[in-house]
Design an enzyme around this catalytic site. Structure first.
Site, PDB file in Angstrom:
ATOM      1  N   SER A  89       1.142  -1.353  -0.047  1.00  0.00           N
ATOM      2  CA  SER A  89       0.007   0.249  -0.445  1.00  0.00           C
ATOM      3  C   SER A  89       0.171   1.166  -0.001  1.00  0.00           C
ATOM      4  O   SER A  89       2.060   1.322   0.414  1.00  0.00           O
ATOM      5  CB  SER A  89      -1.222   0.430   0.981  1.00  0.00           C
ATOM      6  N   TYR A 149      -2.795  -1.433  10.388  1.00  0.00           N
ATOM      7  CA  TYR A 149      -3.039  -1.831   9.332  1.00  0.00           C
ATOM      8  C   TYR A 149      -2.009  -1.285   8.104  1.00  0.00           C
ATOM      9  O   TYR A 149      -1.423  -1.926   7.943  1.00  0.00           O
ATOM     10  CB  TYR A 149      -4.490  -0.343   8.109  1.00  0.00           C
ATOM     11  N   LYS A 203       1.533  -3.605   6.893  1.00  0.00           N
ATOM     12  CA  LYS A 203       1.855  -4.096   5.727  1.00  0.00           C
ATOM     13  C   LYS A 203       4.325  -3.480   5.186  1.00  0.00           C
ATOM     14  O   LYS A 203       4.203  -4.253   4.743  1.00  0.00           O
ATOM     15  CB  LYS A 203       1.290  -2.380   4.428  1.00  0.00           C
TER      16      LYS A 203
HETATM   17  C1  WQD Z   1     -10.165   8.984   0.398  1.00  0.00           C
HETATM   18  C2  WQD Z   1     -10.382  10.374   1.093  1.00  0.00           C
HETATM   19  C3  WQD Z   1     -11.389  10.473   3.643  1.00  0.00           C
HETATM   20  C4  WQD Z   1     -15.108   8.407   3.335  1.00  0.00           C
HETATM   21  C5  WQD Z   1      -7.694   3.527   2.676  1.00  0.00           C
HETATM   22  C6  WQD Z   1      -6.604   3.054   3.098  1.00  0.00           C
HETATM   23  C7  WQD Z   1      -5.013   2.945   2.236  1.00  0.00           C
HETATM   24  C8  WQD Z   1      -6.512   1.362   0.714  1.00  0.00           C
HETATM   25  C9  WQD Z   1      -7.229   2.780   0.588  1.00  0.00           C
HETATM   26  C10 WQD Z   1      -6.585  -0.391   1.396  1.00  0.00           C
HETATM   27  C11 WQD Z   1     -10.332  11.042   2.696  1.00  0.00           C
HETATM   28  C12 WQD Z   1     -12.447  10.444   2.312  1.00  0.00           C
HETATM   29  C13 WQD Z   1     -13.930   8.858   2.887  1.00  0.00           C
HETATM   30  C14 WQD Z   1     -16.487   9.256   4.020  1.00  0.00           C
HETATM   31  C15 WQD Z   1     -14.702  11.002   3.544  1.00  0.00           C
HETATM   32  N1  WQD Z   1      -6.086   0.432   1.815  1.00  0.00           N
HETATM   33  N2  WQD Z   1     -13.568  10.259   2.675  1.00  0.00           N
HETATM   34  N3  WQD Z   1     -15.677  10.931   4.029  1.00  0.00           N
HETATM   35  O1  WQD Z   1      -8.128   6.711   3.333  1.00  0.00           O
HETATM   36  O2  WQD Z   1      -7.072   7.620   0.817  1.00  0.00           O
HETATM   37  O3  WQD Z   1      -7.085   5.108   2.087  1.00  0.00           O
HETATM   38  O4  WQD Z   1      -7.780   2.806   1.151  1.00  0.00           O
HETATM   39  O5  WQD Z   1      -7.344  -1.211   1.243  1.00  0.00           O
HETATM   40  O6  WQD Z   1      -4.005   2.196   2.436  1.00  0.00           O
HETATM   41  O7  WQD Z   1      -5.974   3.926   4.026  1.00  0.00           O
HETATM   42  O8  WQD Z   1      -9.833   6.088   1.849  1.00  0.00           O
HETATM   43  O9  WQD Z   1     -11.861   5.862   0.816  1.00  0.00           O
HETATM   44  O10 WQD Z   1     -11.347   6.321   2.957  1.00  0.00           O
HETATM   45  O11 WQD Z   1     -10.989   7.540   1.759  1.00  0.00           O
HETATM   46  O12 WQD Z   1     -14.566  12.545   3.233  1.00  0.00           O
HETATM   47  O13 WQD Z   1     -17.367   9.141   4.349  1.00  0.00           O
HETATM   48  O14 WQD Z   1     -12.405  10.218   1.216  1.00  0.00           O
HETATM   49  O15 WQD Z   1     -11.334  11.342   4.240  1.00  0.00           O
HETATM   50  O16 WQD Z   1      -9.963  12.030   2.104  1.00  0.00           O
HETATM   51  P1  WQD Z   1      -7.803   6.454   2.257  1.00  0.00           P
HETATM   52  P2  WQD Z   1     -10.529   6.660   1.351  1.00  0.00           P
END
Ligand code: WQD
Length: 338
Positions: free
Chosen positions: A124, A149, A153
């Site tokens: 990741s 998490y 990794k």
């Molecule tokens: C994206 C953006 C949130 C939900 C995570 C893991 C990463 C990878 C993928 C895998 C952020 C914002 C989110 C919501 C929001 N791992 N958001 N409202 O956190 O970048 O990555 O998933 O399996 O390792 O860290 O992805 O989709 O959760 O968030 O505003 O209800 O959307 O703050 O900026 P993230 P995400």
């Protein structure tokens, strides 16, 4: 000789399975169905054809792995099995160390004993850590991830580096994923999060479909153009194809690291606007407090995979959103009851 995909019934696993079948690989899937679904595997096989040997079980089960390697001629393992919810990893760290770290350790021990030394590991972008400058390049050192998490990794990467040092006959590829979204263009395979989604894309599509009332945007005071976080979203089919491309390196022993991203950052507000304009659906939202552990902005330098593997992310943001929406509309309950 077959390729073993651990976690092959999950979101990334099932899309990778499709691409492997398309290239006529003989595939064995190991999955415990905690996040994966038998139906995803069934649909992949129905769509592409070919035969998949599906084994239910846990990657920490050494006896099961011994039997699996004895019964099937496996040349290569694509190791995707693991837990992936950041928030849950903060609340239940031991589960993450057990499944992600111990699971990888037991798998490598079983591979070593079986004489299988080709491994693609699902890593990741989070391993670059909280202080890394953007864009993230593979030549940069790992940093401190902001949650358990991410730490799991990074630990597995360390372990595999030590293994390659000790036994140079291993071929190992780390694929560092950015933010995979989207679904298969058929609308038959996609992401099926259990319960309320943690991630942005499934949350947006469930709001648009009327299953959830409103999106909370976590923070609008980040140092980005519109104040919301910026991420490098990549179509899951491009990511899956990246795994097939990575198999090509395995013919020469060594350790290889590739970012799988598009090289382009998109903000949360841009995602919402693009989704609304593509689908014609409204996505009501409000700004909420920042989510702990979120970084303001990161994206990949994706040139290395292009130079060395001939791989690049070809699908646009529009493709990602359109395919997500098609999957959402065709299968509003995911792989569960219609
Ligand atoms: C994206 C953006 C949130 C939900 C995570 C893991 C990463 C990878 C993928 C895998 C952020 C914002 C989110 C919501 C929001 N791992 N958001 N409202 O956190 O970048 O990555 O998933 O399996 O390792 O860290 O992805 O989709 O959760 O968030 O505003 O209800 O959307 O703050 O900026 P993230 P995400």
């Amino acid at each position: 000789m077959a390729v073993l995909i651990t976690g092959g019934a999950g979101y990334i696993g099932s899309h990778t399975l499709v691409e492997l079948l398309q290239e006529n690989y003989d595939v064995v899937v190991l999955d415990n169905f905690v996040n994966g679904s038998r139906e995803a595997v069934r649909r992949a096989v129905t769509m592409i054809g070919g035969e998949v040997r599906l084994i239910e079980g846990d990657v920490r089960d050494r006896q099961l792995l011994n039997r699996l390697f004895a019964d099937h001629s496996i040349s290569t393992v694509i190791h995707l099995a693991g837990l992936k919810a950041v928030g849950e990893s903060v609340r239940q760290p031991l589960d993450y160390y057990s499944v992600n770290v111990q699971g990888s350790l037991v798998l490598c021990q079983a591979m070593q004993d079986a004489g299988v030394r080709e491994l693609v590991f699902s890593s990741s972008a989070t391993v670059y850590g909280v202080e890394a400058p953007v864009p993230y390049r593979e030549s940069m050192p790992r940093g401190l991830p902001s949650n358990p998490y991410g730490t799991t990794k990074a630990i597995v990467e360390h372990m595999l580096e030590d293994l390659c040092q000790a036994d140079p006959s291993w071929s190992v590829v780390f694929l560092r994923y950015f933010n995979p979204i989207g679904a298969h263009p058929s609308g038959e395979i996609g992401e099926d999060p259990r319960g309320i989604p943690n991630n942005l894309m499934p949350f947006i599509s469930q709001v648009a479909a009327g299953h959830l009332s409103e999106l909370s945007i976590f923070g609008n005071d980040y140092p980005t153009e519109d104040g919301t976080c910026v991420r490098d979203y990549i179509h899951v089919v491009d990511l899956a194809i990246g795994h097939v491309s990575a198999l090509k390196c395995l013919s020469s022993p060594g350790l290889y690291i590739y970012n799988l991203g598009t090289g382009r950052g998109v903000s949360v507000l841009e995602m919402v606007a693009a989704f609304e304009s593509l689908t014609g659906k409204r996505v009501p939202y409000h700004f909420a407090a920042r989510r702990s552990g979120d970084l303001a902005a990161f994206w990949a330098d994706a040139d290395k995979a292009n130079r060395e593997l001939g791989w690049r992310a070809r699908r646009s943001l529009t493709d990602m959103l359109r395919d997500t929406w098609r999957w959402q509309q065709r299968h509003p309950a995911g792989y569960g009851a219609p």
